[in-house]
Design an enzyme around this catalytic site. Structure first.
Site, short mmCIF file in Angstrom:
data_model
loop_
_atom_site.label_atom_id
_atom_site.label_comp_id
_atom_site.label_asym_id
_atom_site.label_seq_id
_atom_site.Cartn_x
_atom_site.Cartn_y
_atom_site.Cartn_z
N ASP A 66 5.06 -17.31 16.87
CA ASP A 66 6.30 -17.37 16.07
C ASP A 66 6.86 -18.78 16.03
O ASP A 66 6.40 -19.68 16.74
CB ASP A 66 7.34 -16.38 16.62
CG ASP A 66 7.51 -16.45 18.13
OD1 ASP A 66 7.02 -17.41 18.75
OD2 ASP A 66 8.13 -15.54 18.70
N ASP A 132 14.38 -6.41 25.96
CA ASP A 132 14.52 -5.26 25.06
C ASP A 132 13.14 -4.77 24.57
O ASP A 132 13.06 -3.91 23.70
CB ASP A 132 15.42 -5.61 23.86
CG ASP A 132 14.86 -6.73 23.00
OD1 ASP A 132 13.80 -7.32 23.38
OD2 ASP A 132 15.47 -7.04 21.96
N HIS A 134 10.83 -6.70 23.09
CA HIS A 134 10.27 -7.43 21.95
C HIS A 134 9.01 -8.21 22.33
O HIS A 134 8.85 -8.63 23.47
CB HIS A 134 11.32 -8.34 21.27
CG HIS A 134 11.73 -9.55 22.04
ND1 HIS A 134 13.04 -9.96 22.14
CD2 HIS A 134 11.02 -10.47 22.73
CE1 HIS A 134 13.09 -11.07 22.85
NE2 HIS A 134 11.88 -11.40 23.23
N GLU A 139 11.70 -7.33 17.17
CA GLU A 139 12.73 -6.65 17.93
C GLU A 139 12.56 -5.14 17.79
O GLU A 139 11.82 -4.67 16.93
CB GLU A 139 14.12 -7.07 17.42
CG GLU A 139 14.43 -8.55 17.56
CD GLU A 139 14.68 -9.00 19.00
OE1 GLU A 139 14.72 -8.15 19.91
OE2 GLU A 139 14.80 -10.21 19.22
P1 PGA Z 1 10.64 -15.58 28.49
O1 PGA Z 1 10.65 -14.97 27.04
O2 PGA Z 1 9.22 -15.89 28.81
O3 PGA Z 1 11.47 -16.84 28.39
O4 PGA Z 1 11.21 -14.56 29.41
C1 PGA Z 1 9.79 -13.93 26.77
C2 PGA Z 1 10.03 -13.41 25.37
O5 PGA Z 1 11.19 -13.33 24.95
O6 PGA Z 1 9.04 -13.05 24.71
#
Ligand code: PGA
Length: 239
Positions: A66, A132, A134, A139
């Site tokens: 992304d 959450d 995602h 999301e």
């Molecule tokens: P993080 O993010 O590695 O900073 O916990 C993970 C994500 O949101 O995919």
């Protein structure tokens, strides 16, 4: 799904070995990259393995999950900038073989899927997971058959990410993300989760139902998924 539980340092080494094996078997492998804090120990380990001469990324191609819309690669919060600084400049990959879905036609974002397909498809996709559920910027509620698409960032996500910017007004309003189907099209997938804050969602996506309410739960249906967890992230799983 295979689940491996060890210290954060150990899982980075174990996951790195998967890359070493893959690339030594298939030197022109296609890897799928992820950003966030979770993959940093893995990227450090890959740089170490490359410097030690155990693996070469010379013929590898990389497609990232992304990118924010509107931030070019020189912005220190762009995911291109992150990948260049956390991984690409520390390994022998040809930067021209690294792709982030930025600057792609936002009216036709699934062109990114066409590019991935034309390159031969992702052999090993790396994922983190949000609290959450995602994956990428997919999301809860994202359709399982989604290809690369533009998402409007939730106000909450922008607020959380505003700590990295001078003010919330600078946080982009949109991002481009591989879709859930794009991710599921990868031949194999590694998901890494570390820390206590991920324990609840880890339990939910591994042991709960497959539902769009928890995007990562779709991974239960993929034939080659490895989940690497530290003890804290794994702490709520059934033994
Ligand atoms: P993080 O993010 O590695 O900073 O916990 C993970 C994500 O949101 O995919």
């Amino acid at each position: 799904m295979k689940v491996y539980i060890a210290s954060e340092k150990e899982i980075a080494k174990m996951a790195a070995q998967r890359y070493v094996q893959l690339i030594n078997t298939k030197p022109n492998a296609i890897i799928g990259g992820a950003t966030g804090s979770t993959p940093i120990p893995l990227y450090k380990e890959l740089a170490k393995q490359c410097k030690a001469g155990n693996v070469s990324f010379k013929n590898v191609k990389s497609f990232n999950l992304d990118e924010y819309v509107g931030l070019d690669g020189t912005h220190n919060q762009s995911y291109r900038y992150f990948m260049n600084n956390q991984l690409f400049k520390h390994i022998d990959i040809d930067i021209n073989n690294t792709f982030v879905p930025s600057g792609i036609d936002t009216k036709n974002p699934s062109k990114y899927d066409d590019m991935i397909k034309a390159a031969g498809g992702v052999d090993l996709q790396l994922l983190g997971i949000g609290v959450d559920g995602h994956i990428g910027f997919n999301e809860p509620g994202t359709k399982f058959d989604s290809l690369t698409h533009v998402v409007k960032l939730e106000q909450n996500t922008r607020e959380v990410n505003s700590r990295f910017f001078k003010s919330i007004d600078e946080v982009p309003t949109h991002a481009v993300t591989m879709g859930i189907k794009t991710v599921m099209n990868a031949r194999s997938i590694i998901l890494i989760a570390t820390g206590k804050s991920k324990a609840k969602i880890v339990k939910e996506f591994i042991e709960g139902p497959v539902t769009t309410k928890c995007p990562a739960s779709i991974l239960q249906l993929h034939p080659f998924v490895e989940i690497y967890l530290d003890e804290e992230a794994a702490s709520l799983l059934k033994k």
